[in-house]
Design an enzyme around this catalytic site. Structure first.
Site, PDB file in Angstrom:
ATOM      1  N   GLU A  92      -1.905  -9.774 -13.675  1.00 14.82           N
ATOM      2  CA  GLU A  92      -1.035  -8.595 -13.736  1.00 14.82           C
ATOM      3  C   GLU A  92       0.092  -8.805 -14.743  1.00 14.82           C
ATOM      4  O   GLU A  92       0.383  -7.943 -15.577  1.00 14.82           O
ATOM      5  CB  GLU A  92      -0.476  -8.346 -12.336  1.00 14.82           C
ATOM      6  CG  GLU A  92       0.797  -7.548 -12.245  1.00 14.82           C
ATOM      7  CD  GLU A  92       1.566  -7.951 -11.007  1.00 14.82           C
ATOM      8  OE1 GLU A  92       2.529  -8.752 -11.118  1.00 14.82           O
ATOM      9  OE2 GLU A  92       1.198  -7.484  -9.918  1.00 14.82           O
ATOM     10  N   ASP A 150      -5.949  -4.475 -11.546  1.00 13.39           N
ATOM     11  CA  ASP A 150      -4.842  -3.991 -12.360  1.00 13.39           C
ATOM     12  C   ASP A 150      -4.565  -4.874 -13.557  1.00 13.39           C
ATOM     13  O   ASP A 150      -4.277  -4.382 -14.662  1.00 13.39           O
ATOM     14  CB  ASP A 150      -3.588  -3.789 -11.523  1.00 13.39           C
ATOM     15  CG  ASP A 150      -3.117  -5.038 -10.794  1.00 13.39           C
ATOM     16  OD1 ASP A 150      -3.909  -5.988 -10.648  1.00 13.39           O
ATOM     17  OD2 ASP A 150      -1.953  -5.055 -10.339  1.00 13.39           O
TER      18      ASP A 150
END
Length: 409
Positions: A92, A150
């Site tokens: 991330e 993500d």
């Protein structure tokens, strides 16, 4: 020089992406005119640009570190997980870092070197399941070296930014790297039937506890998916956007009709759609079904689709959420709690302010014509406040949006 060969290379570069260049094609500041923007902070453009640069310099000094050299002697860079755990890095953070330095090219003469070094680190730490994706935490923590949706989605988006910024005939073929990662995201982290983002490549789409209907709602990135479809021509990304719209509409109608708040994670009510907020301790903790430290990114992700593309569905979602937030805080951002139940009740013990929740709400407020005072109040409490890696990275990316310096690849 063989000029015919040189021009052939330029022609090929034009077919693959932007023509190669040593200088950034879209240097900071950009002052993008957003199709979906209604208001902006009551500061001059020069002040907004200066605020972003000041924030970036602190972010870079605190969180961006060199991480050794590769076999060819080229530097690797990584973004640390936190000031308390500087030895750790998550995918991330690598996605955030790559996006940030791509947007700051021009203002930071080292941006391309930093971007390439970050990408070298990504490539040096693949997932054990799909090596085209990144292992989510480095060094691995013993729970398995697998991916998180993500991180890879932001890395892919950053590669698209880099292709537009510098072209793809340098050391890294950014366009080819983006195609490879998008293919991996599609194959290993997208529900084959649901078209929802999987939590990572470790999820069995047909699994009993974690499956293709158990998403992290902050992985709903409509502007990213729009850009992925524009770049690849793959209709999958339109289907993903349709699926996340269906999921959000169902969750809002059934669980947050007055607030528009989204849960950190969702599960199926029975099988498939519609979804419900996840049970406590579904994956990360007791607030997995609340608006907490994952879902706080939702107004940023959804608001970006409104600003960059004028998306009507997400504008309606942001209208409800943004007006609720202003009313719930009495117009004072410092009264925002660090987490809410979906009915708008503050989570007990979370009555403190953090930029993590406030900065994305400023992005949402930009989509609403009647929230000038609320936007100004939010901006004043986030533009120069520093906390730790997670809060500051999310805040900086929102400051790029708020200052009209965030562009679609």
């Amino acid at each position: 020089m063989n000029w015919r060969f040189f021009f052939l290379l330029l022609l090929l570069a034009g077919c693959a992406g932007a023509a190669p260049t040593l200088e950034p094609r879209r240097p900071f500041p950009q002052h993008v005119v957003y199709p979906g923007q209604q208001i902006r902070p009551s500061r001059s453009q020069g002040q907004l640009d200066a605020d972003v640069l000041a924030y970036y310099h602190v972010w870079k000094e605190r969180y961006l570190v060199e991480a050794g050299r590769d076999a060819a002697g080229r530097p690797l860079y990584r973004v640390i997980l936190s000031l308390k755990k500087p030895e750790k890095t998550v995918s991330e953070g690598m996605g955030y870092g790559m996006m940030i330095v791509a947007y700051l090219a021009g203002a930071d003469p080292a941006a391309r070197e930093l971007f390439d070094g970050l990408y070298r680190y990504v490539r040096a730490h693949p997932s054990d399941i799909d090596p085209r994706l990144m292992g989510w935490i480095q060094p691995p923590d013993g729970s398995g070296n697998d991916s998180a949706f993500d991180g890879d989605a932001d890395i892919a988006y950053a590669l698209l930014l880099a292709d537009r910024q510098w072209g793809s005939l340098g050391e890294v073929d950014y366009a080819a790297a983006a195609r490879e990662r998008l293919a991996a995201i599609a194959a290993s982290t997208t529900g084959p039937d649901s078209r929802l983002p999987l939590l990572g490549d470790w999820v069995d789409p047909q699994g009993s506890r974690y499956n293709q209907y158990t998403p992290r709602v902050s992985d709903f990135m409509p502007a990213h998916f729009r850009a992925f479809g524009d770049f690849s021509g793959d209709p999958l990304w339109g289907a993903v956007n349709a699926a996340i719209e269906s999921a959000v509409a169902g969750l809002e109608d059934d669980y947050s009709p007055a607030t528009g708040l989204m849960p950190d994670f969702a599960e199926p009510q029975s099988t498939g759609f519609p979804l419900r907020p996840a049970d406590p301790d579904f994956l990360e903790g007791p607030h997995d079904g609340d608006y907490y430290y994952n879902a706080g990114r939702y107004p940023w992700r959804a608001g970006t689709a409104v600003l960059l593309y004028g998306d009507a569905f997400w504008r309606e979602r942001m209208a409800k959420l943004s007006h609720w937030a202003e009313q719930a805080s009495g117009g004072d951002p410092l009264r925002l709690s660090a987490g809410y139940h979906l009915d708008g009740t503050p989570i007990a013990g979370q009555d403190y302010f953090t930029t993590f929740f406030a900065a994305p709400l400023a992005t949402a407020a930009m989509t609403q014509p009647d929230q000038q005072a609320w936007l100004d109040a939010l901006y004043e409490v986030v533009h120069d406040r520093h906390e730790d890696y997670y809060e500051d990275s999310v805040t900086l990316l929102n400051l790029l949006l708020i200052s009209n310096n965030y562009w679609a690849p």
